[in-house]
Motif scaffolding. Structure first.
Motif, mmCIF file in Angstrom:
data_model
loop_
_atom_site.group_PDB
_atom_site.id
_atom_site.type_symbol
_atom_site.label_atom_id
_atom_site.label_comp_id
_atom_site.label_asym_id
_atom_site.label_seq_id
_atom_site.Cartn_x
_atom_site.Cartn_y
_atom_site.Cartn_z
ATOM 1 N N GLU A 169 70.635 3.070 32.773
ATOM 2 C CA GLU A 169 70.117 2.330 31.722
ATOM 3 C C GLU A 169 69.135 1.127 32.018
ATOM 4 O OE1 GLU A 169 72.110 -1.289 28.789
ATOM 5 O OE2 GLU A 169 73.615 0.138 29.662
ATOM 6 N N MET A 170 69.070 0.717 32.924
ATOM 7 C CA MET A 170 68.110 -0.206 33.361
ATOM 8 C C MET A 170 66.678 0.563 33.427
ATOM 9 S SD MET A 170 69.344 -2.889 32.679
ATOM 10 C CE MET A 170 67.776 -3.648 33.210
ATOM 11 N N PRO B 184 77.191 19.667 27.978
ATOM 12 C CA PRO B 184 77.757 18.519 28.870
ATOM 13 C C PRO B 184 77.783 17.323 28.292
ATOM 14 C CG PRO B 184 76.154 19.927 30.038
ATOM 15 C CD PRO B 184 76.057 20.371 28.436
ATOM 16 N N PRO B 185 78.402 16.365 28.701
ATOM 17 C CA PRO B 185 78.511 15.121 28.404
ATOM 18 C C PRO B 185 77.301 14.373 28.880
ATOM 19 C CG PRO B 185 80.235 15.156 30.077
ATOM 20 C CD PRO B 185 79.412 16.649 29.639
ATOM 21 N N ILE B 186 77.192 13.010 28.242
ATOM 22 C CA ILE B 186 76.141 12.194 28.900
ATOM 23 C C ILE B 186 76.940 11.035 29.277
ATOM 24 C CG2 ILE B 186 73.892 10.928 28.707
ATOM 25 C CD1 ILE B 186 72.984 12.699 26.290
ATOM 26 N N VAL B 187 76.562 10.513 30.453
ATOM 27 C CA VAL B 187 77.228 9.420 31.100
ATOM 28 C C VAL B 187 76.070 8.150 31.250
ATOM 29 C CG1 VAL B 187 78.332 8.347 33.041
ATOM 30 C CG2 VAL B 187 79.171 10.069 32.018
ATOM 31 N N MET B 188 76.068 7.190 30.893
ATOM 32 C CA MET B 188 75.224 6.006 31.017
ATOM 33 C C MET B 188 75.671 5.086 32.571
ATOM 34 S SD MET B 188 72.370 5.008 29.855
ATOM 35 C CE MET B 188 72.070 5.274 28.215
ATOM 36 N N VAL B 189 74.813 4.751 33.317
ATOM 37 C CA VAL B 189 75.104 3.997 34.567
ATOM 38 C C VAL B 189 74.485 2.828 34.286
ATOM 39 C CG1 VAL B 189 75.858 6.118 35.745
ATOM 40 C CG2 VAL B 189 73.590 5.040 35.939
ATOM 41 N N ASP C 111 63.195 4.541 41.123
ATOM 42 C CA ASP C 111 63.751 3.351 41.812
ATOM 43 C C ASP C 111 65.245 3.317 41.776
ATOM 44 O OD1 ASP C 111 61.381 2.535 42.827
ATOM 45 O OD2 ASP C 111 60.993 0.756 41.471
ATOM 46 N N CYS C 112 65.838 3.745 40.553
ATOM 47 C CA CYS C 112 67.367 3.745 40.341
ATOM 48 C C CYS C 112 68.142 4.788 41.459
ATOM 49 C CB CYS C 112 67.797 4.018 38.935
ATOM 50 S SG CYS C 112 67.154 5.852 38.413
ATOM 51 N N ILE D 47 73.001 6.717 41.649
ATOM 52 C CA ILE D 47 71.976 6.288 40.582
ATOM 53 C C ILE D 47 72.316 5.138 40.269
ATOM 54 C CG2 ILE D 47 73.389 8.053 39.276
ATOM 55 C CD1 ILE D 47 70.707 8.137 37.370
ATOM 56 N N GLY D 48 71.628 4.049 39.674
ATOM 57 C CA GLY D 48 72.103 2.939 39.366
ATOM 58 C C GLY D 48 73.311 2.532 39.773
#
Length: 432
Positions: free
Chosen positions: A38-39, A405-410, A5-6, A17-18
């Motif tokens: 994150e959610m 690569p980096p990780i990004v949290m949204v 659902d994100c 996304i998010g």
């Protein structure tokens, strides 16, 4: 169309996304780029927590299997949601401890833990050490005696169930590098030895029947087998093992061909079997543990790439080459794993091209997907691959000296880096 659902499509026709535009994320942070919502992660954690309340009256706990994705921020999120943590190496344990994770809520797995890792677990008060074999049990017993402590231990059991067939072969899994075998009597002898030890406390018995499983029946059968073994231990030794860990392996959605069961469907069906066996054997219902990993983080993640070239080989195939590949996602090269992909800039358009998504490594097998249906691709487009939250970053490598690569949290339209992009200097920092 999408796996969770994100994900959505905004007014520009871009994948989001998010609440974040993935094309904008690619421009801001560069590609390749892992992105996690994150959610979605928190909601998965909460579903497990809710299911334990509904099916076991709270008499149980989920331990996030961090081999799926281990980093400090994820450890912190899991802790905030009240889950325990499952680690399988000194590195995963070190990360958890540096993140401030409560060691008493950590389970330490692994089929060949080193002496340093066992010392690390004992010195930091890890809640449960999962013993895999008799040699490891002897080493752990000796180390605990030397330190004057009692190690809280579990035993990994091979329940004889092949979850990747529909015959549920009861003895098919005896040939495994993991755990004690029931069929040979090895598991019972090990349990007797652990109970007899002054330095070990057999707190739990554990099994894990496989990964990416959609059927419920194998989990039910495993639970019944483990309850039978628990009764056997009681009959022979007089000891009732307090906890029973039924592992993980719950399937997620990678493509439209995947139809995972709701978490509570697993939990409620297995709980009925556990309670029925407890009544039959006149034993208390054990404290139930689970080890979800992929189902916590898998669907929350995507990987963004930039298309470098489109190579059409008439009447054979079309290669869409990206700036990542098997170094950030080796699962297709290893397992021929299926993925859904879209051109993020054109996510609102129909998928009209059948292509092979090719990585940049100097390997013919460096592919992300073959015969993938995507929107018409052009150099410079952003390509998104779904369900890469599990076993992508954790299995990544520096092959061809490619930085990770980096990780990004949204979350709710905002983004933050939780793992930095590696640099070329990072690649040579251990060279001498």
């Amino acid at each position: 169309m999408f796996v969770a659902d994100c994900f959505d499509v905004n007014e520009k026709g871009h994948l989001t996304i998010g609440g974040c535009d993935t094309v904008g994320l690619a421009e801001e942070y560069g590609t390749p780029l892992y992105v996690m919502d994150e959610m979605t992660i928190r909601q998965a954690c909460r579903l497990y927590q809710k299911s334990f309340q509904e099916n076991y009256d709270g008499h149980g706990m989920a331990f996030y299997a961090s081999k799926a994705l281990n980093c400090k921020e994820l450890c912190r999120i899991v802790a905030e949601e009240g889950l325990g943590l499952d680690v399988v190496s000194g590195g995963e344990l070190y990360t958890a401890l540096k993140a401030g994770f409560d060691p008493e809520k950590i389970h330490f797995h692994g089929n060949n833990k080193t002496q340093d890792e066992l010392n690390m677990a004992l010195d930091n008060g890890v809640g449960v050490i999962v013993m895999d074999n008799l040699d490891e049990m002897k080493r752990l017993d000796q180390l605990a005696a030397e330190k004057g402590v009692t190690a809280q231990v579990s035993m990994r059991i091979k329940p004889g169930i092949d979850a990747h067939t529909h015959s549920f072969i009861r003895t098919g899994q005896i040939d495994s590098k993991f755990g004690f075998a029931l069929e040979t009597g090895e598991a019972l002898e090990a349990a007797k030895a652990a109970i007899a030890s002054k330095n070990l406390n057999l707190k739990e018995i554990h099994c894990h029947i496989g990964s990416q499983i959609f059927d419920i029946d194998p989990f039910v059968l495993a639970a019944e087998v483990m309850m039978g073994f628990r009764k056997q231990i009681k009959d022979v030794t007089g000891v009732t093992v307090e906890c029973m860990n039924l592992g993980g392996g719950f399937g997620i959605k990678y493509t439209d061909r995947d139809h995972p069961q709701p978490y509570n469907a697993y939990m409620s069906t297995v709980a009925k079997a556990v309670k029925a066996k407890a009544k039959e054997y006149d034993m208390p219902v054990p404290f139930i543990c689970l080890e979800p990993g992929r189902s916590i983080v898998g669907e929350s993640g995507i990987t963004l790439y930039t298309v470098g070239s489109v190579k059409v080989i008439p009447k054979i195939r079309t290669y869409v080459s990206i700036d990542g590949g098997m170094t950030d996602n080796p699962r297709y090269a290893l397992y021929k794993s299926s993925y859904l992909a879209v051109i993020a800039d054109k996510a609102g358009q129909p998928a009209v091209e059948k292509v092979t998504i090719a990585g940049k490594c100097c390997e013919s097998g460096d592919l992300i997907q073959e015969d993938a249906m995507i929107q018409e691709a052009a150099p410079g487009d952003t390509l998104a691959v779904f369900s890469t939250g599990a076993y992508n970053y954790s299995m990544s490598s520096n092959y061809n000296r490619i930085p990770k690569p980096p990780i990004v949290m949204v979350k709710a339209g905002s983004s933050r880096v939780i793992v930095k992009r590696e640099t070329y200097d990072d690649l040579i920092k251990n060279d001498v």
